[in-house]
Design an enzyme around this catalytic site. Sequence first.
Site: not given
Ligand code: 2IT
Length: 445
Positions: A166, A237-243, A126
């Site tokens: 991320d 949330g309202f970002g990529n993941v929540a969307w 990370k």
């Molecule tokens: O927390 C995660 O698993 C991500 N941000 C995706 C990491 C990735 O390499 O696609």
Amino acid sequence: MNKYIEKVLADVKAKNANEPEFIQAVEEVLTTLAPVIEANPQYEKAAILERMVEPERTVMFRVPWVDDNGVVQVNRGYRVQFNSAIGPYKGGLRFHPTVTLSVLKFLGFEQTFKNSLTTLPMGGGKGGSDFNPRGKSDGEVMRFCQSFMTELSRHIGADTDVPAGDIGVGGREVGYLFGQYKRLRNEFVGVLTGKGRPFGGSLVRPEATGYGTVYFAQYMLEKLGQDIKGKTVALSGFGNVAWGAAQKLVQLGAKVVAISGPDGYIYDEKGMTQEGVDYMLELRASNNDVVEPYAAKFGAKFVKGRKPWEVKCDIAFPCAIQNELNGDDAKMLVENGCMMVVETSNMGCTADAVNYLNGRVAFAPGKAANAGGVAVSGLEMSQNSMRLSWSAEEVDAKLKDIMKSIHDNAYDTAEKYGMKGNYVAGANLAGFIKVADAMVAQGVC
Ligand code: 2IT
């Protein structure tokens, strides 16, 4: 607690006393591992736990850049290369003012187990920076990304370490980072995932984390003889993941009544429509970090400065950031009849919340439920290596299969060790065993 685990945990606390998030993540995993540690003395003999809690390498670096006023700014950049036992380091980059070494170490540690669960050959890593992209111009973001990659490029590579996005790092940032890497190394390789479609990005990668978490919830519901259709859902949330989660939930006929931002939450009693889901993208692109405008546009309620865990829902999906759902929130959810919590942000629930929820409701830990994002990153790496690209249907079908494998592996492992229905323990044990066995086989390294 098992003596060996107790000792390693005490050492981690002593050695990393100023890293609370890292300690929290390690404690959450280690305290569930006793059954495999006891059944496999070779792990202690090979000091597997001691090695697993120490990143293989950590790089910290200066990121100087020039803002639009000609003023020199300096941020701190990081890459934590946590574990490469089962594949090249893989994990996102986070650009957010809350980024510290502790946060990135917790994320890299979690990523190692998550990636192991995906069934794909990826190690854990990370990285990121305390840079805040909110309110920055495109030019500023580009110059920051170029400076960040100028240093990072020395440490990564398609077979060494493959970053992705991320929080705060999406398609735009990955594009700038990729461009700079290619220019410095004179190599067009799959060194980043989450790329734009024209230069090697995978279809369905933007949706993958959100879709994956909903597929995971579906497999959990199946075990309980229930369906997601008609369920009332609260998201944060309202970002990529929540969307992505909202999109899949709406498609499947769930009623999404809440989303949230740093300014508060939206309560949409009628349930979100596809137009609402599309509008989340506009909110995000506005660069303002607020959800309030959603209320007026869709005739919903805006609740300022509060979290969405006070609304009545069947299922909650925390999709924002670590420790966003605490013990009090957990109690409120249960009192209001919530039957399932699907942790979608990494370590979205505090330790108190996990302890309260796990067993009272069906609880999915983030490292299992949110693994669809990195899984499709793994599929992007495969496509790049083959110099081919798969259709959206093919990628989505593979994502669904992978989420099913993760679900079944976590479920079956928990059952095997006498903890049926405990997805926290099941995911930790299953993720751990694969990495531990690879480390034992590779000797002391
Ligand atoms: O927390 C995660 O698993 C991500 N941000 C995706 C990491 C990735 O390499 O696609």
